[in-house]
Design an enzyme around this catalytic site. Structure first.
Site, PDB file in Angstrom:
ATOM      1  N   ARG A  37       0.867  -1.288  -0.035  1.00 16.20           N
ATOM      2  CA  ARG A  37       0.042   0.134   0.174  1.00 16.20           C
ATOM      3  C   ARG A  37       0.902   1.232  -0.003  1.00 16.20           C
ATOM      4  NH1 ARG A  37      -5.274  -1.017   3.732  1.00 16.20           N
ATOM      5  NH2 ARG A  37      -6.644  -2.048   1.842  1.00 16.20           N
ATOM      6  N   LYS A 199     -20.810 -14.492   2.142  1.00 14.91           N
ATOM      7  CA  LYS A 199     -22.224 -14.144   2.425  1.00 14.91           C
ATOM      8  C   LYS A 199     -23.028 -13.563   0.982  1.00 14.91           C
ATOM      9  CE  LYS A 199     -22.588 -13.843   7.082  1.00 14.91           C
ATOM     10  NZ  LYS A 199     -22.812 -13.051   8.099  1.00 14.91           N
ATOM     11  N   GLY A 352      -9.099  -7.100  -0.534  1.00 12.43           N
ATOM     12  CA  GLY A 352      -8.980  -7.979   0.695  1.00 12.43           C
ATOM     13  C   GLY A 352      -8.594  -9.571   0.371  1.00 12.43           C
ATOM     14  N   GLY A 375     -13.678  -2.745   0.549  1.00 15.63           N
ATOM     15  CA  GLY A 375     -15.038  -2.103   0.609  1.00 15.63           C
ATOM     16  C   GLY A 375     -15.177  -1.101  -0.580  1.00 15.63           C
TER      17      GLY A 375
HETATM   18  P1  AMP Z   1     -16.126 -12.101   2.043  1.00 12.71           P
HETATM   19  O1  AMP Z   1     -15.262 -11.096   2.785  1.00 12.71           O
HETATM   20  O2  AMP Z   1     -17.436 -11.866   2.122  1.00 12.71           O
HETATM   21  O3  AMP Z   1     -15.421 -12.046   0.690  1.00 12.71           O
HETATM   22  O4  AMP Z   1     -15.691 -13.583   2.513  1.00 12.71           O
HETATM   23  C1  AMP Z   1     -14.269 -14.148   2.576  1.00 12.71           C
HETATM   24  C2  AMP Z   1     -14.384 -15.380   3.692  1.00 12.71           C
HETATM   25  O5  AMP Z   1     -15.393 -16.231   3.059  1.00 12.71           O
HETATM   26  C3  AMP Z   1     -13.046 -16.160   3.814  1.00 12.71           C
HETATM   27  O6  AMP Z   1     -12.600 -15.825   4.977  1.00 12.71           O
HETATM   28  C4  AMP Z   1     -13.432 -17.289   3.473  1.00 12.71           C
HETATM   29  O7  AMP Z   1     -12.973 -18.291   4.473  1.00 12.71           O
HETATM   30  C5  AMP Z   1     -14.952 -17.416   3.637  1.00 12.71           C
HETATM   31  N1  AMP Z   1     -15.629 -18.513   3.055  1.00 12.71           N
HETATM   32  C6  AMP Z   1     -15.206 -18.675   1.457  1.00 12.71           C
HETATM   33  N2  AMP Z   1     -16.184 -19.927   1.383  1.00 12.71           N
HETATM   34  C7  AMP Z   1     -16.545 -20.413   2.368  1.00 12.71           C
HETATM   35  C8  AMP Z   1     -17.692 -21.565   2.846  1.00 12.71           C
HETATM   36  N3  AMP Z   1     -17.857 -22.394   1.751  1.00 12.71           N
HETATM   37  N4  AMP Z   1     -17.777 -21.611   4.113  1.00 12.71           N
HETATM   38  C9  AMP Z   1     -17.686 -20.816   4.864  1.00 12.71           C
HETATM   39  N5  AMP Z   1     -16.856 -19.489   4.749  1.00 12.71           N
HETATM   40  C10 AMP Z   1     -16.343 -19.514   3.536  1.00 12.71           C
END
Ligand code: AMP
Length: 398
Positions: A37, A199, A352, A375
């Site tokens: 960064r 999610k 991220g 974000g």
């Molecule tokens: P995000 O910040 O929404 O992009 O989510 C990233 C996180 O999603 C990472 O820390 C992953 O470990 C988690 N992740 C990805 N696939 C799965 C899964 N099948 N079940 C639970 N967590 C997950």
């Protein structure tokens, strides 16, 4: 980009306040573990130095919660900047106040000063007008190069622009916006969006915005289970957002109506529990056993997704395909990282976790652009404005 940039204004002899994003990871001893960064703002800093500006740098680091905290001091950043710029970077113990005023008064063209953590003052995140004015009093020109915080209307990213004559974008800001906004607006086709992560709720805005623009949507990661459940299938104990199932159904239908190809995993690596040593196996998406958790896409899905990616000319990827932080569930994410890197395409990776994934997969050099903002990049992909960007002068004002 429709905003003025640092190249459009006179800098010679001026006090140029650059809001950077030096929010780098530190280890427990305060050593910087990745200075990416800091390096990504060097073009802006070097340009200002070369133009004969008095360069004042400001950033936040971590979450000090509005109070001074040695753990979040920018002192290690000052040290690293000294090395990178080969220049005697000065550092003040605060970001406003008499000591800062005095130091700025003594600056000569080409000098560089780094201010202490902006978030040692609670007023920063509250976009307090008095604090914004105090920062603005240090500047003739304001340059925002902190893409990673551009989605926040804070005193140093937003309020300050109301009290400085000229507010423009730095080179990093320009690059981020050009890749993320303009590529999405005018993509070379086929245009493929790969979305993963935990999610659906975190990515819903991105899917809604991109579904009118892309040729294919590929969904993996935890969010895939809400989509699979919305087809009426069982997913064991895998991550499901019950309140998003109807939304997931609606998205599948509306994407199909538009003729966009929609890919979901067809097999998974499932585990008996989330414990590190838990038993795992590979099953089709219809056969996730009761009580088991899907934690990565399976080999058939990897092949399917890889083929779907192969003919792409533009790819945007945001979110891992599984819980890739654990070795046992990292294969799918790393395989997709390699497929993206191998594609003859313009490839853009959202910040991220996905940034970490392409580095761990060893393919970061083969990605066209990796965003420095999580974000902020999501917000741009959602088609929303960034306060830290919209507050800058429009290009036509020049
Ligand atoms: P995000 O910040 O929404 O992009 O989510 C990233 C996180 O999603 C990472 O820390 C992953 O470990 C988690 N992740 C990805 N696939 C799965 C899964 N099948 N079940 C639970 N967590 C997950």
């Amino acid at each position: 980009m429709d905003k003025m940039t640092i190249e459009n204004v006179e800098l010679k002899g001026k006090r140029v306040f650059i809001r950077a994003d030096f929010n780098v990871p530190l280890d427990e001893n305060g050593n910087i573990t990745d200075d990416g960064r800091i390096r990504s703002t060097l073009p802006t800093i070097n340009y200002a130095i070369d133009e004969g500006a008095k360069v004042i740098l400001a950033s936040h680091l971590g979450r000090p919660k509005g109070k001074p905290n040695a753990k979040y001091s920018l002192a290690p950043i000052a040290k690293r900047l000294n090395r990178l710029l080969n220049n005697g970077v000065k550092f003040t113990k605060d970001c406003i106040g008499p000591e800062v005023q005095h130091t700025v008064q003594g600056m000569r063209p080409g000098d560089v000063l780094l201010l202490e953590n902006l978030r040692f003052h609670a007023e920063e995140e509250k976009n307090d007008e008095g604090f914004a004015k105090a920062l603005a009093s240090l500047a003739d020109v304001f340059v925002n190069d902190a893409f990673g915080t551009a989605h926040r209307a804070h005193a140093s990213t937003y309020g300050i622009t109301k009290h400085v004559k000229q507010s423009v974008a730095g080179f990093l800001m320009k690059k981020e916006v050009t890749y993320l906004q303009e590529t999405v607006a005018n993509p070379v086709r086929p245009f493929v969006a790969i979305l993963g992560g935990a999610k659906v709720s975190g990515k819903i805005g991105v899917i809604e915005n991109l579904k009118d623009k892309v040729d294919k949507v590929i969904v993996g990661g935890g969010m895939a289970f809400s989509f699979i459940k919305s087809r009426g299938e069982e997913v064991g104990n895998s991550l499901v957002e019950e309140e998003m199932i109807e939304t997931a159904h609606r998205i599948r239908m509306s994407v199909r109506e538009r003729g966009v190809k929609f890919y979901l995993p067809i097999d998974f690596v499932v585990a008996e529990s989330m414990d590190p040593g838990a038993e795992t196996k590979i099953v089709t998406s219809q056969e996730i056993p009761k009580g088991w958790v899907g934690l990565d896409i399976g080999p058939a899905t990897t092949r399917l997704f890889t083929e779907a990616i192969q003919d792409a000319k533009t790819i945007i990827w945001n979110g891992p395909m599984g819980m890739f932080e654990m070795d046992a569930y990292s294969r799918g994410t790393f395989a997709i990282a390699r497929a993206v890197a191998d594609a003859y395409a313009l490839t853009i990776v959202g910040g991220g976790d996905t940034d970490v994934a392409v580095h761990r997969a060893g393919v970061s050099d083969s990605i066209s652009f990796i965003s420095t903002g999580g974000g902020a990049s999501l917000q741009l992909l959602e088609g929303k404005e960034l306060p830290g960007l919209s507050a800058l002068m429009d290009a036509k004002e020049s």
